[in-house]
Design a protein around this motif. Structure first.
Motif, PDB file in Angstrom:
ATOM      1  N   GLN A 105       0.846  -1.189   0.000  1.00 14.26           N
ATOM      2  CA  GLN A 105       0.000   0.000   0.000  1.00 14.26           C
ATOM      3  C   GLN A 105       0.887   1.247   0.000  1.00 14.26           C
ATOM      4  OE1 GLN A 105      -3.359  -0.182  -0.305  1.00 14.26           O
ATOM      5  NE2 GLN A 105      -3.009  -2.400  -0.463  1.00 14.26           N
ATOM      6  N   ARG A 106       0.680   2.092  -0.989  1.00 15.73           N
ATOM      7  CA  ARG A 106       1.517   3.282  -1.138  1.00 15.73           C
ATOM      8  C   ARG A 106       1.453   4.151   0.110  1.00 15.73           C
ATOM      9  NH1 ARG A 106       0.508   7.257  -6.174  1.00 15.73           N
ATOM     10  NH2 ARG A 106      -1.599   6.899  -5.422  1.00 15.73           N
ATOM     11  N   ALA A 107       2.615   4.624   0.559  1.00 12.27           N
ATOM     12  CA  ALA A 107       2.688   5.442   1.765  1.00 12.27           C
ATOM     13  C   ALA A 107       2.808   6.924   1.444  1.00 12.27           C
ATOM     14  CB  ALA A 107       3.888   5.000   2.623  1.00 12.27           C
ATOM     15  N   ASN A 108       3.369   7.250   0.277  1.00 11.00           N
ATOM     16  CA  ASN A 108       3.573   8.651  -0.097  1.00 11.00           C
ATOM     17  C   ASN A 108       2.804   8.936  -1.381  1.00 11.00           C
ATOM     18  OD1 ASN A 108       4.496  11.193  -0.787  1.00 11.00           O
ATOM     19  ND2 ASN A 108       6.646  10.753  -0.368  1.00 11.00           N
ATOM     20  N   SER A 109       1.723   9.679  -1.275  1.00 10.46           N
ATOM     21  CA  SER A 109       0.858   9.930  -2.430  1.00 10.46           C
ATOM     22  C   SER A 109       1.501  10.855  -3.456  1.00 10.46           C
ATOM     23  CB  SER A 109      -0.472  10.536  -1.965  1.00 10.46           C
ATOM     24  OG  SER A 109      -0.242  11.757  -1.279  1.00 10.46           O
ATOM     25  N   SER A 110       2.590  11.529  -3.090  1.00  9.93           N
ATOM     26  CA  SER A 110       3.258  12.410  -4.052  1.00  9.93           C
ATOM     27  C   SER A 110       4.125  11.628  -5.030  1.00  9.93           C
ATOM     28  CB  SER A 110       4.123  13.442  -3.318  1.00  9.93           C
ATOM     29  OG  SER A 110       5.180  12.803  -2.601  1.00  9.93           O
ATOM     30  N   HIS A 111       4.348  10.341  -4.742  1.00 10.16           N
ATOM     31  CA  HIS A 111       5.119   9.476  -5.632  1.00 10.16           C
ATOM     32  C   HIS A 111       4.182   8.465  -6.295  1.00 10.16           C
ATOM     33  CE1 HIS A 111       9.020  10.137  -3.099  1.00 10.16           C
ATOM     34  NE2 HIS A 111       8.704  11.187  -3.841  1.00 10.16           N
ATOM     35  N   SER A 112       4.623   7.912  -7.403  1.00 13.53           N
ATOM     36  CA  SER A 112       3.878   6.812  -8.009  1.00 13.53           C
ATOM     37  C   SER A 112       4.005   5.580  -7.128  1.00 13.53           C
ATOM     38  CB  SER A 112       4.432   6.505  -9.408  1.00 13.53           C
ATOM     39  OG  SER A 112       5.748   5.973  -9.312  1.00 13.53           O
TER      40      SER A 112
END
Length: 638
Positions: free
Chosen positions: A379-386
């Motif tokens: 699950q992606r932790a940093n929404s500013s990255h893909s």
């Protein structure tokens, strides 16, 4: 692209800033191979600051051309400074090009194919006082084709007009193809890079330098050699259902990278004749193992399932069917390197297995699908990255906890996910191994104990066995993947769901009514709705989310389903339209068997006709445009 084209001068109105313009120029200056497919890379021989910057750039080029320039392989700093002095250009060597000023570069361009091209020199002038960047090849009078345009072309940024300008100075009509290439291929790239550059950080992360850990010249030479030695033969005999042009040459490129990486390591360690050993965890088709074994490295590939191609390899290629269970039972203390090439659920475990195998064990990891230590999707932790970049950052931090000095590099493979992590050494002395292993255990517990659950093989391909102690099994015996391979090409969907989605798509296309005039063999004329053209994105937005989710679970989604029904739909360049049955297509089908293109086509055309119902006849409001006699499909009910 909004532009004003006046012969060899093109002006483009842009929202890019001056800083973004220079970032785009920097990409083209350092990585010309991303646009110029004749190149494999570039070597910067010299960077100098021009002290008499008032001199016209064209005068500088003219004077340099008039001097005696040797071959690109023999140029050194002193020689280049001598050339500049002869050309009456005052310059000093200076690599700090971030300051305002005018700078001159001498670069060696390296061809991708040495059979067709020779290395050559390129001269670049970057003038940050005038906001101009000038490029020109210095290839002399070689009879071979040019690697790069052998005439000056300039990119300029006009701040007062917010324009990027391309100026091409060429009076030789024989070079018109190069001029057209600059206008149609290179200039749009410069604009795109400038307008998408990250002004707060580095330039667009999708366009970064590659092959930083190996010698680019050696890489290109070895890749071409291995491509001929293994690639051509493997493509011809490839028995798998995957695309050989992608998978074969991808593994050839990875093998090239590893061979050079390991060669450099042997030289640094002073053991040039002691070849590294390896274990490839999740080796798949085994081609990477085959090449490494054949080139002198002892190692073995492990996978939960045997592939067809395994039987075609010689006896010295070592491949084994084995499940990898992250535990004390699956350590490899004799291996110098562990390899994880698109190893899916096993990816985050490979640095841990390497760390616990031995202090000297290293790893090469090429992540693809994003998985956590508990076998669930990351699950992606940093929404500013893909999702992908965020996962790379996560794995990189995990490697650090495991005690590795980890380097990231970008491979040159036919894949969008081509960033590898190389754990080449430890960041702690061996006597601290117990403390590092304690940190690793804390990491495993934090990522698995709260989230550990039995996950069905149908959902993820994983099976979690709830047995064994944590000390022996690390996470109570997680077993990565079962031996069965689930069919995931949209062919196992329930027929009612398939028909429902096909009708929904057809309805949307028919709503964009486009009438076609049809005439039958009997002279009858009628109108037939051929429908319009919609993008896959538009169609997907019109289909209920739960139905799309079922398609996603079958790998490929809407596009795969529509391509599976190619007799109804035509999918091309991201757009969909109805594939209208025609008399011309019928004539092609009725050609004699000897004129058909392939054995596959022969088997299809020799099969009994009229077995399947005509989709258009039973689903299109105007019926099938062909008569019952002409159509290859059945028009009547059984």
């Amino acid at each position: 692209m909004s532009s004003n084209d006046q012969g060899n001068l093109i002006c483009h109105q842009t929202h890019a800033t001056l800083e973004q313009f220079w970032k785009a120029i920097d990409i083209w200056n350092k990585c010309p191979h991303v646009v110029n497919r004749r190149l494999c890379g570039v070597i910067c021989l010299f960077v100098g600051k021009i002290l008499n910057s008032e001199v016209d750039h064209n005068v500088i080029i003219s004077k340099i051309r008039d001097t005696s320039i040797p071959t690109a392989t023999s140029l050194e700093d002193d020689h280049i400074l001598k050339i500049l002095k002869e050309a009456e250009i005052q310059a000093e060597k200076d690599c700090n090009v971030s300051e305002a000023g005018a700078y001159i570069y001498f670069k060696k361009l390296l061809p991708r194919n040495y059979d067709k091209f020779e290395p050559c020199l390129e001269l670049v002038i970057v003038d940050k006082l005038k906001n101009v960047a000038l490029f020109t090849g210095l290839q002399g009078h070689s009879e071979q084709p040019n690697l790069t345009p052998n005439f000056p072309y300039t990119f300029c940024y006009l701040e007062e007009k917010s324009e990027i300008v391309l100026a091409v100075k060429n009076e030789n009509s024989a070079c018109i193809s190069n001029v057209n290439w600059i206008k149609s291929q290179l200039f749009p790239k410069i604009i795109k890079w400038a307008e998408t550059a990250d002004i707060e950080g580095e330039s667009n992360k999708l366009v970064t330098s590659s092959l930083n850990l190996v010698n680019i010249v050696k890489y290109n030479e070895l890749y071409q050699h291995l491509k001929k030695k293994y690639g051509l033969q493997m493509v011809q005999i490839w028995p798998e259902n995957t695309d050989p042009l992608k998978f074969v040459y991808e593994d050839v490129a990875i093998a090239t990278y590893l061979l050079l990486l390991w060669e450099e390591e042997r030289l640094q360690r002073g053991t040039p004749d002691v070849y590294q050993t390896f274990v490839d965890l999740g080796c798949g088709n085994g081609l990477l193992v085959h090449i490494l074994n054949s080139e002198g490295h002892q190692g073995v590939g492990l996978d939960v399932r045997k592939r067809k191609i395994w039987d075609l390899y010689p006896s010295h290629t070592k491949l084994q069917v084995q499940s990898i269970v992250p535990s004390a039972e699956c350590l490899f203390p004799e291996a110098d390197w562990l390899i994880g090439n698109h190893s899916d659920e096993l990816t985050p475990w490979i640095p841990i297995i390497a760390a616990r195998s031995s202090y000297s064990c290293r790893f090469f990891l090429l992540p693809c699908c994003c998985y956590e230590l508990n076998g669930q999707k990351y699950q992606r932790a940093n929404s500013s990255h893909s999702q992908y970049m965020d996962y790379l950052d996560y794995i990189h931090k995990l490697c650090k906890v495991c005690g590795f000095k980890t380097k990231l590099d970008r491979l040159r493979i036919p894949s969008t996910k081509r960033v590898c992590l190389v754990g080449c050494a430890r960041n702690y002395p061996e006597e601290n191994a117990v403390n590092v292993d304690r940190d690793v255990k804390i990491l495993i517990d934090s990522k698995t104990s709260k989230h550990l659950a039995v996950i069905s093989r149908e959902q993820t391909g994983c099976c979690l066995e709830m047995k064994g102690s944590v000390e022996e099994k690390w996470v109570q015996g997680i077993k990565i993947r079962g031996q069965g391979e689930k069919v995931r090409n949209c062919t196992q969907l329930h027929r009612e769901l398939v028909e429902e989605i096909l009708k929904m798509v057809a309805e949307q296309l028919l709503n964009k009514q486009e009438l076609t005039l049809l005439s039958s063999n009997e002279g009858e004329v009628r109108l037939w709705n051929a429908g319009g053209r919609l993008s896959l994105e538009e169609l997907a937005s019109l289909i209920p989310r739960e139905k799309l989710k079922k398609l996603k679970n079958e790998c490929g989604g809407l596009q795969t389903l529509l391509k599976n029904n190619g007799h109804v739909f035509c999918v091309k360049c991201g757009y969909v339209q109805l594939k209208v049955p025609s008399v011309e297509a019928l004539i092609q089908k009725k050609k004699p068997v000897s004129l058909q293109k392939s054995d596959c086509q022969r088997s299809v055309r020799s099969a009994p006709r009229k077995q399947k119902p005509c989709w258009f006849q039973f689903n299109h409001p105007d019926g099938c445009p062909l008569s019952d006699d002409d159509c290859s499909y059945r028009h009547t009910t059984l």
